[in-house]
Design a protein around this motif. Sequence first.
Motif, PDB file in Angstrom:
ATOM      1  N   ALA A 199       0.762  -1.534   0.026  1.00  0.00           N
ATOM      2  CA  ALA A 199      -0.095   0.024   0.119  1.00  0.00           C
ATOM      3  C   ALA A 199       0.943   1.214  -0.007  1.00  0.00           C
ATOM      4  O   ALA A 199       0.445   2.263  -0.685  1.00  0.00           O
ATOM      5  N   VAL A 200       1.903   1.311   0.837  1.00  0.00           N
ATOM      6  CA  VAL A 200       2.773   2.303   0.881  1.00  0.00           C
ATOM      7  C   VAL A 200       3.444   2.765  -0.504  1.00  0.00           C
ATOM      8  O   VAL A 200       3.589   3.790  -0.994  1.00  0.00           O
ATOM      9  N   ARG A 201       3.718   1.382  -1.084  1.00  0.00           N
ATOM     10  CA  ARG A 201       4.621   1.487  -2.418  1.00  0.00           C
ATOM     11  C   ARG A 201       3.443   2.376  -3.464  1.00  0.00           C
ATOM     12  O   ARG A 201       3.966   2.946  -4.290  1.00  0.00           O
ATOM     13  N   ARG A 202       2.346   1.672  -3.381  1.00  0.00           N
ATOM     14  CA  ARG A 202       1.488   1.952  -4.549  1.00  0.00           C
ATOM     15  C   ARG A 202       0.971   3.625  -4.248  1.00  0.00           C
ATOM     16  O   ARG A 202       0.845   4.358  -5.270  1.00  0.00           O
ATOM     17  N   ALA A 203       0.780   4.036  -3.287  1.00  0.00           N
ATOM     18  CA  ALA A 203       0.531   5.415  -2.833  1.00  0.00           C
ATOM     19  C   ALA A 203       1.660   6.395  -3.174  1.00  0.00           C
ATOM     20  O   ALA A 203       1.183   7.341  -3.841  1.00  0.00           O
ATOM     21  N   TRP A 204       2.724   6.086  -3.017  1.00  0.00           N
ATOM     22  CA  TRP A 204       3.956   6.498  -3.518  1.00  0.00           C
ATOM     23  C   TRP A 204       4.268   6.756  -4.891  1.00  0.00           C
ATOM     24  O   TRP A 204       4.440   7.680  -5.427  1.00  0.00           O
ATOM     25  N   LEU A 205       4.105   5.601  -5.543  1.00  0.00           N
ATOM     26  CA  LEU A 205       4.090   5.490  -6.840  1.00  0.00           C
ATOM     27  C   LEU A 205       3.001   6.459  -7.778  1.00  0.00           C
ATOM     28  O   LEU A 205       3.412   7.335  -8.716  1.00  0.00           O
TER      29      LEU A 205
ATOM     30  N   VAL B 273       7.028   5.435 -18.837  1.00  0.00           N
ATOM     31  CA  VAL B 273       8.100   6.142 -18.302  1.00  0.00           C
ATOM     32  C   VAL B 273       7.860   6.876 -17.076  1.00  0.00           C
ATOM     33  O   VAL B 273       9.077   6.874 -16.251  1.00  0.00           O
ATOM     34  N   ALA B 274       6.815   7.572 -16.965  1.00  0.00           N
ATOM     35  CA  ALA B 274       6.539   8.316 -15.489  1.00  0.00           C
ATOM     36  C   ALA B 274       6.636   7.049 -14.604  1.00  0.00           C
ATOM     37  O   ALA B 274       6.916   7.376 -13.377  1.00  0.00           O
ATOM     38  N   ALA B 275       6.229   5.998 -14.808  1.00  0.00           N
ATOM     39  CA  ALA B 275       6.025   4.992 -13.889  1.00  0.00           C
ATOM     40  C   ALA B 275       7.433   4.169 -13.328  1.00  0.00           C
ATOM     41  O   ALA B 275       7.731   4.200 -12.281  1.00  0.00           O
ATOM     42  N   ARG B 276       8.475   4.316 -14.453  1.00  0.00           N
ATOM     43  CA  ARG B 276       9.563   3.803 -14.244  1.00  0.00           C
ATOM     44  C   ARG B 276      10.328   4.745 -13.189  1.00  0.00           C
ATOM     45  O   ARG B 276      10.962   4.582 -12.332  1.00  0.00           O
ATOM     46  N   ALA B 277      10.039   6.163 -13.756  1.00  0.00           N
ATOM     47  CA  ALA B 277      10.782   7.079 -12.683  1.00  0.00           C
ATOM     48  C   ALA B 277      10.310   7.241 -11.500  1.00  0.00           C
ATOM     49  O   ALA B 277      11.099   7.388 -10.440  1.00  0.00           O
ATOM     50  N   ALA B 278       8.891   7.088 -11.240  1.00  0.00           N
ATOM     51  CA  ALA B 278       8.313   7.117 -10.030  1.00  0.00           C
ATOM     52  C   ALA B 278       8.969   5.960  -8.979  1.00  0.00           C
ATOM     53  O   ALA B 278       9.227   6.128  -8.107  1.00  0.00           O
TER      54      ALA B 278
END
Length: 118
Positions: A56-62, A73-78
């Motif tokens: 959940a923490v990772r999904r919220a941050w991404l 590209v934005a997802a990889r950068a996140a």
Amino acid sequence: EKTFALRVEHLLQRIPSPEYRHLTIEALETLAAVVAADGAFRVDGDLVVDVLVGHAVRRAWLDAASDGAPDPVAARAAAARYDADTAAAWAAFYDLSPDDVARWFVAALRGLTDAAAA
């Protein structure tokens, strides 16, 4: 049920961080709400609450880091920023409202159960 409640309380008291203990309680409350809303909901196998919280923490941050854009590209950068700023991701998650935390727990649960079903 009393034995179960005592066991859960014992396990929660072993979590040294009050913030993380609170997130764990919120995760359990969210799971209870999901089951109450959908009595057919089932998880085959074990559900590790630590994994649910971390996911959940990772999904919220991404989502925040990519501004919710589905662009790969934005997802990889996140994702790269998450790896570099994990502590900031956790701090940001601790600052979310209880409703937002619950929403991210549900999203994480869906992601984990969908991945397990695939």
